[in-house]
Write a protein that holds these residues in place. Structure first.
Motif: not given
Length: 117
Positions: A44-51, A70-81
């Protein structure tokens, strides 16, 4: 910590937080973007953010901070560089839409046996 160790540690953190379909793909021989992609799915959005938050927190505890997120505002995809490692955390539908697994199929699938146990 080497890039491979960072990728595996990230996968382990994601696994411990109940991420699904975790993959590590080595792309250093086919791209200048990074050495490894870590790809995982949340429920879910919440799970993606928690991960993503858990990865950031755990790595920060050992002195590793991301160059960019990138993507904390759009929790469908978070990219961490993290430079040599880029972590993608998706919702299922978003992962299927962008299909990075297929786009980077020429990369080396890293065996996570023993990492995700």
């Amino acid at each position: 910590m080497t890039a491979m160790e960072l990728a595996k540690e990230s996968a382990k953190i994601l696994h411990n937080k109940k991420a699904m379909e975790i993959k590590v793909i080595g792309i250093e021989d086919i791209s200048v973007l990074t050495d490894y992609f870590v790809i995982a799915t949340g429920t879910s959005n919440t799970h993606v953010k928690a991960l993503a938050d858990e990865v950031e927190y755990q790595l920060k505890q050992v002195g590793i901070v991301p160059d960019h997120i990138e993507g904390h505002n759009n929790n469908g995809w978070i990219l961490m560089d993290y430079g040599n490692v880029i972590i993608h955390v998706f919702q299922k539908e978003t992962r299927e839409f962008y299909d990075l697994d297929r786009l980077w199929k020429d990369g080396v699938q890293i065996d996570l046996t023993g990492v995700l146990d």
